[in-house]
Motif scaffolding. Structure first.
Motif, PDB file in Angstrom:
ATOM      1  N   UNK A  98       0.670  -1.250   0.107  1.00  0.00           N
ATOM      2  CA  UNK A  98       0.069  -0.025  -0.150  1.00  0.00           C
ATOM      3  C   UNK A  98       0.754   1.201   0.072  1.00  0.00           C
ATOM      4  N   UNK A  99       2.171   1.136   0.228  1.00  0.00           N
ATOM      5  CA  UNK A  99       3.081   2.338   0.435  1.00  0.00           C
ATOM      6  C   UNK A  99       4.287   2.006  -0.333  1.00  0.00           C
ATOM      7  N   UNK A 100       5.110   3.101  -0.685  1.00  0.00           N
ATOM      8  CA  UNK A 100       6.301   3.042  -1.310  1.00  0.00           C
ATOM      9  C   UNK A 100       7.368   2.381  -0.236  1.00  0.00           C
ATOM     10  N   UNK A 101       8.211   1.650  -0.739  1.00  0.00           N
ATOM     11  CA  UNK A 101       9.435   1.161   0.205  1.00  0.00           C
ATOM     12  C   UNK A 101      10.192   2.110   0.960  1.00  0.00           C
ATOM     13  N   UNK A 102      10.269   3.052   0.567  1.00  0.00           N
ATOM     14  CA  UNK A 102      10.972   4.131   1.506  1.00  0.00           C
ATOM     15  C   UNK A 102      10.165   5.451   2.237  1.00  0.00           C
ATOM     16  N   UNK A 103       8.951   4.796   2.219  1.00  0.00           N
ATOM     17  CA  UNK A 103       8.047   5.890   3.163  1.00  0.00           C
ATOM     18  C   UNK A 103       7.876   5.047   4.422  1.00  0.00           C
ATOM     19  N   UNK A 104       7.264   5.842   5.309  1.00  0.00           N
ATOM     20  CA  UNK A 104       6.930   5.428   6.849  1.00  0.00           C
ATOM     21  C   UNK A 104       5.621   5.450   6.846  1.00  0.00           C
ATOM     22  N   UNK A 105       5.073   4.094   7.412  1.00  0.00           N
ATOM     23  CA  UNK A 105       3.579   4.154   7.920  1.00  0.00           C
ATOM     24  C   UNK A 105       3.362   4.638   9.246  1.00  0.00           C
ATOM     25  N   UNK A 106       2.196   4.785   9.761  1.00  0.00           N
ATOM     26  CA  UNK A 106       2.043   5.243  11.128  1.00  0.00           C
ATOM     27  C   UNK A 106       0.748   4.442  11.576  1.00  0.00           C
ATOM     28  N   UNK A 107       0.727   4.165  12.882  1.00  0.00           N
ATOM     29  CA  UNK A 107      -0.409   3.537  13.581  1.00  0.00           C
ATOM     30  C   UNK A 107      -1.149   4.344  14.293  1.00  0.00           C
ATOM     31  N   UNK A 108      -2.107   4.704  14.509  1.00  0.00           N
ATOM     32  CA  UNK A 108      -2.960   5.826  15.146  1.00  0.00           C
ATOM     33  C   UNK A 108      -4.351   5.012  15.747  1.00  0.00           C
ATOM     34  N   UNK A 109      -4.955   5.833  16.699  1.00  0.00           N
ATOM     35  CA  UNK A 109      -6.089   5.513  17.047  1.00  0.00           C
ATOM     36  C   UNK A 109      -6.981   6.998  16.871  1.00  0.00           C
ATOM     37  N   UNK A 110      -7.850   6.647  15.958  1.00  0.00           N
ATOM     38  CA  UNK A 110      -8.656   7.894  15.610  1.00  0.00           C
ATOM     39  C   UNK A 110     -10.005   7.953  16.475  1.00  0.00           C
ATOM     40  N   UNK A 111     -10.260   8.938  17.064  1.00  0.00           N
ATOM     41  CA  UNK A 111     -11.502   9.141  17.933  1.00  0.00           C
ATOM     42  C   UNK A 111     -12.575  10.267  17.443  1.00  0.00           C
ATOM     43  N   UNK A 112     -13.714   9.951  17.497  1.00  0.00           N
ATOM     44  CA  UNK A 112     -14.678  11.125  17.319  1.00  0.00           C
ATOM     45  C   UNK A 112     -16.031  10.709  18.017  1.00  0.00           C
ATOM     46  N   UNK A 113     -16.496  11.817  18.541  1.00  0.00           N
ATOM     47  CA  UNK A 113     -17.751  11.860  19.031  1.00  0.00           C
ATOM     48  C   UNK A 113     -18.632  12.902  18.451  1.00  0.00           C
ATOM     49  N   UNK A 114     -19.669  12.718  17.654  1.00  0.00           N
ATOM     50  CA  UNK A 114     -20.372  13.570  17.186  1.00  0.00           C
ATOM     51  C   UNK A 114     -21.423  14.505  18.076  1.00  0.00           C
ATOM     52  N   UNK A 115     -21.799  13.341  19.158  1.00  0.00           N
ATOM     53  CA  UNK A 115     -22.544  14.203  20.123  1.00  0.00           C
ATOM     54  C   UNK A 115     -21.808  15.145  20.643  1.00  0.00           C
ATOM     55  N   UNK A 116     -20.564  14.923  21.082  1.00  0.00           N
ATOM     56  CA  UNK A 116     -19.848  15.973  21.895  1.00  0.00           C
ATOM     57  C   UNK A 116     -18.986  16.871  20.924  1.00  0.00           C
TER      58      UNK A 116
END
Length: 187
Positions: free
Chosen positions: A82-100
């Motif tokens: 999914x990405x070029x060999x010399x790129x850096x992938x990240x892992x993150x937790x996306x959080x969302x609260x529509x009500x808030x």
């Protein structure tokens, strides 16, 4: 046209080659006066009920933790990834609260080509007491952290930092009602 992508994203084929294991799925706990209390998970199907003495959405801080292992991270890179060999992938937790009316991200790790098996862990992250109303969605995603220089056979790959390739874990936490409910979705 949700679901249509002009570049490769995480697919079942890539998941199988990755060797992804989840030693600890996204889990919630709460903090009262500096003390951490684990929720007792009573699992029935896809719905998990959060029960713990002293939990109060107004006065308790909600905490989260998770851990992931990727046995073959190199499968994410190059012409078949999914990405070029010399790129850096990240892992993150996306959080969302529509009500808030809030959203954000928690960076939890990086993946580079050639590093071998990778462990990514979020120990104890906590939100403020009373921060959320209604529903809070937490999703662990893999995204492009740093772009690379695409080789000829990598020209179809996205090279825009911030591109989200897909999720690996997701939960919804409900704060309203007679108790907190956590619905878990498994990829």
């Amino acid at each position: 046209m949700k679901g249509l992508s002009l570049f490769p994203v995480l697919s079942d084929k890539i998941f199988k080659r990755l060797g992804l294991t989840i030693p600890s799925r996204l889990k919630c706990f709460h903090i009262i006066d500096g003390e951490t209390y684990e929720f007792e998970y009573n699992e029935t199907g896809d719905s998990v009920s959060l029960v713990s003495a002293g939990w109060d959405a107004e006065t308790s801080r909600l905490g989260i933790k998770a851990s992931y292992k990727i046995q073959n991270p190199n499968m994410l890179f190059g012409k078949d990834g999914i990405a070029c060999k010399d790129s850096v992938l990240g892992v993150a937790i996306l959080w969302k609260s529509k009500d808030s009316r809030q959203r954000g991200s928690i960076q939890i790790g990086s993946i580079k080509y050639g590093e071998g098996p990778t462990s990514i862990e979020l120990e104890n992250y906590s939100f403020n007491a009373g921060q959320f109303r209604g529903k809070l969605t937490l999703e662990t995603v893999i995204y492009l952290k740093e772009s690379g220089i695409p080789k000829y056979d990598e020209s179809i790959l996205s090279n825009i930092p911030g591109t989200v390739y897909g999720g690996i874990d997701k939960i919804d936490v409900y704060f309203d009602g007679a108790g907190a409910i956590c619905q878990t979705y498994v990829n």
